[in-house]
Design an enzyme around this catalytic site. Structure first.
Site, short mmCIF file in Angstrom:
data_model
loop_
_atom_site.label_atom_id
_atom_site.label_comp_id
_atom_site.label_asym_id
_atom_site.label_seq_id
_atom_site.Cartn_x
_atom_site.Cartn_y
_atom_site.Cartn_z
N LYS A 104 -34.22 0.30 -4.44
CA LYS A 104 -34.55 -0.65 -3.36
C LYS A 104 -33.40 -1.64 -3.19
CE LYS A 104 -39.53 -0.24 -3.80
NZ LYS A 104 -40.16 0.11 -2.55
N ARG B 130 -43.56 27.78 -4.86
CA ARG B 130 -44.29 29.00 -5.17
C ARG B 130 -44.62 29.85 -3.94
NH1 ARG B 130 -47.18 29.63 -10.11
NH2 ARG B 130 -48.85 31.10 -9.74
N GLU C 212 -50.29 -4.12 -3.77
CA GLU C 212 -50.43 -3.07 -2.76
C GLU C 212 -51.81 -3.16 -2.11
OE1 GLU C 212 -48.30 0.81 -3.86
OE2 GLU C 212 -49.32 0.24 -5.70
N ASP D 7 -36.43 6.17 -11.01
CA ASP D 7 -37.42 5.13 -10.79
C ASP D 7 -37.06 4.56 -9.43
OD1 ASP D 7 -38.66 2.62 -10.48
OD2 ASP D 7 -39.01 2.54 -12.63
N HIS D 8 -37.83 4.89 -8.40
CA HIS D 8 -37.35 4.58 -7.05
C HIS D 8 -37.21 3.08 -6.80
CE1 HIS D 8 -41.62 4.12 -5.97
NE2 HIS D 8 -41.21 3.49 -4.89
N LYS E 286 -53.80 -2.32 -6.88
CA LYS E 286 -54.11 -1.63 -5.62
C LYS E 286 -55.26 -2.36 -4.93
CE LYS E 286 -51.92 2.41 -6.82
NZ LYS E 286 -50.49 2.26 -6.64
N HIS F 227 -41.73 0.63 -12.98
CA HIS F 227 -41.22 -0.24 -11.92
C HIS F 227 -41.13 -1.72 -12.34
CE1 HIS F 227 -41.76 3.33 -9.67
NE2 HIS F 227 -42.99 3.14 -9.27
N LYS G 78 -40.84 10.53 -12.01
CA LYS G 78 -41.88 9.98 -12.86
C LYS G 78 -43.20 10.70 -12.56
CE LYS G 78 -44.16 6.09 -11.76
NZ LYS G 78 -45.22 6.12 -10.72
N ASP H 247 -48.67 3.72 -14.52
CA ASP H 247 -48.16 4.09 -13.19
C ASP H 247 -47.13 3.08 -12.67
OD1 ASP H 247 -48.21 5.64 -10.73
OD2 ASP H 247 -49.31 3.98 -9.82
C1 BG6 Z 1 -45.29 4.97 -7.23
C2 BG6 Z 1 -46.69 4.87 -7.79
O1 BG6 Z 1 -44.38 5.21 -8.25
O2 BG6 Z 1 -44.97 3.76 -6.56
C3 BG6 Z 1 -47.68 4.54 -6.69
O3 BG6 Z 1 -47.05 6.09 -8.41
C4 BG6 Z 1 -47.25 3.32 -5.91
O4 BG6 Z 1 -48.98 4.35 -7.24
C5 BG6 Z 1 -45.80 3.44 -5.46
O5 BG6 Z 1 -48.11 3.18 -4.80
C6 BG6 Z 1 -45.32 2.14 -4.84
O6 BG6 Z 1 -44.04 2.34 -4.28
P1 BG6 Z 1 -43.55 1.45 -3.05
O7 BG6 Z 1 -42.13 1.84 -2.86
O8 BG6 Z 1 -44.42 1.77 -1.90
O9 BG6 Z 1 -43.71 0.01 -3.49
#
Ligand code: BG6
Length: 484
Positions: free
Chosen positions: A182, A51, A216, A177-178, A331, A240, A148, A235
């Site tokens: 990995k 923007r 985490e 979905d990252h 977390k 994941h 996501k 989340d």
């Molecule tokens: C994200 C979540 O998709 O993945 C976060 O929204 C989370 O809350 C993160 O911290 C974790 O990713 P990674 O790659 O650091 O394990």
């Protein structure tokens, strides 16, 4: 061993939300690393679209600053940052209006691969897709990448799928979905399907249970408002952890091809049993000594949102009936640790004296930190004194086994973006898969909402609430300790 960099065709990649947090932390530094690896062909360009008004040069400066912040010093240098910056352009655009669309249409070339990354909230997916279509910006081969959260329940996911389907075919839509990007997650498939050793044992007859932990240390600081609406179930679990479960539990696909793999994952999701209340433990971290707590970041002082969840999940199919999958994520836990642990059963009969001890084999697939695998096998304890059994690790830390090449392992985002350019959807979620995942998740969330369940408070820096330990204790099992 020499790293292989597979060339890709030239491309124009437009990043909507190009100045946002995800673009600055992950997408742009990732592209820079691919540029350094020689994977950005002559003429390939990255166009930031957002923007705010910026010139190309201002955008280039912003990207250079992000690279300095998010790429380690040894992996960047001023000259390559400058060369990379020449590939960058910027267009100021209004996703909900007309501003900027003609300029973007003029800039994006028709004769190269076109990719559009929606690094924006899902509320804008429909607007952007429709305008791309209306301004004839995206050809039939164009790809769109969506982040996501893909919806917050089945209904909203269906609506998003429908809105995207109005302008794009499923084979043009890359739902990220990252976790699928990995390294170890893909290695899980290699270990399962490129070795004869594991697959014959990969079932309820030989596996006692599976644990999937994504722990985490970070808090929800800065994301309280988002987290209040999502919680750990939406989340982390719906995407994941569910993906990790699918790759662990799926049948061998007939080939490593996007639909073959995704068909098998979908079958796993459809075979998941509903989860009864007694198999769910939700937690929320309390205050640390500085008074920092989940509630401190929440907009609601009485928030019942979970920052931790543990679940016992059963899969009703021939392969897995009777072998539970225990999932846990949270977390502000003791350490950052993501692992899949496959606990094999003990031998059916021990030929050794009772006091020799007995140990079951355990395969650990470590996602982070220190990506690698470890298989514990039982051997005789060396030395005199008769037969005493101990379990020892057959350890394969990738950094040790692969040497310096392991450091060049691309980050999840780098790999996934290059897959988009290559047109390979294997590591992306298909629309029906996302919907199936919500179909399983929705009743679980509705269940605790109807019951009015309160999350258990847990201490920051701990392993989560006590009740999560009990989830396994009552089955005479134990979680792997969360450790550094
Ligand atoms: C994200 C979540 O998709 O993945 C976060 O929204 C989370 O809350 C993160 O911290 C974790 O990713 P990674 O790659 O650091 O394990």
């Amino acid at each position: 061993m020499v790293s292989r960099v597979i060339p890709v065709e030239s491309f124009d990649l437009v990043i909507f939300g190009g100045t946002g947090d995800l673009a600055r932390r992950k997408i742009l530094p990732g592209l820079y690393r691919r540029f350094c690896a020689g994977q950005m062909p002559e003429g390939a360009r990255v166009i930031g679209a957002a923007r705010a008004d910026h010139t190309d040069d201002e955008f280039r400066k912003l990207v250079a600053d992000s690279i300095k912040e998010f790429v380690p010093a040894g992996r960047r240098d001023a000259a390559t940052i400058k060369d990379f910056a020449e590939r960058l352009h910027y267009v100021s655009i209004d996703a909900r209006g007309d501003k900027g669309w003609s300029a973007l249409a003029k800039l994006v070339r028709k004769d190269v691969i076109q990719a559009f990354y929606f690094s924006v909230g899902p509320g804008l997916f429909g607007d952007i897709a429709t305008r791309l279509h209306k301004h004839k910006l995206a050809g039939n081969e164009a790809r769109i990448v969506v982040e996501k959260p893909f919806g917050r329940d089945l209904e909203s996911a269906k609506a998003l799928n429908a809105v995207l389907a109005d302008s794009f075919d499923e084979n043009q839509i890359y739902r990220i979905d990252h976790y699928l990007g990995k390294e170890t997650v893909q290695n899980l498939m290699a270990v399962r399907f490129a070795n004869v050793l594991f697959e014959p044992l990969w079932n309820a007859q030989y596996i006692d249970h599976v644990q999937i932990t994504v722990a985490e240390t970070v808090s929800v600081e800065g994301r309280g408002a988002y987290y209040d609406k999502s919680g750990a179930m939406r989340d982390m679990v719906q995407n994941h952890l569910m993906q990790l479960l699918c790759l662990t539990a799926m049948e061998p696909p007939s080939k490593f091809d996007p639909d073959a793999v995704r068909d098998e994952k979908l079958k796993v999701i459809r075979a998941l049993d509903p989860v009864p209340a007694e198999n769910i433990v939700r937690g929320q971290y309390g205050a640390d000594k500085d008074g920092d707590s989940y509630i401190a970041h929440s907009e609601n002082p009485a928030s019942k949102t979970e920052s931790f969840i543990a679940l016992k999940v059963d899969i009703s199919n021939w392969r897995w009936k009777g072998t539970p999958f225990y999932l846990r994520t949270g977390k502000r836990l003791k350490a950052r640790m993501s692992e899949i642990i496959v606990h094999f059963k003990e031998t059916p009969h021990s030929i050794f004296e009772e006091d020799a001890g007995s140990h079951a084999n355990v395969l650990t697939i470590r996602l982070q930190p220190d990506e690698g695998m470890d298989l514990r096998v039982t051997i005789k304890e060396p030395g005199p004194g008769g037969m005493r059994l101990v379990d020892v690790p057959l350890d394969m830390t990738f950094a040790d086994a692969l040497g310096p090449d392991a450091e060049d392992v691309p980050d999840a985002y780098e790999r996934l973006i290059m897959d988009v350019i290559r047109g390979n959807q294997t590591l992306f979620m298909r629309g029906d898969e996302v919907e199936a995942a919500w179909s399983w998740t929705d009743p679980i969330i509705e269940g605790w909402q109807q019951r009015g369940d309160q999350p258990k408070t847990y201490e920051p820096g701990s392993s989560g609430p006590e009740d999560a330990l009990m989830l396994l204790h009552r089955d005479a099992r134990r979680w792997r300790e969360i450790r550094k």
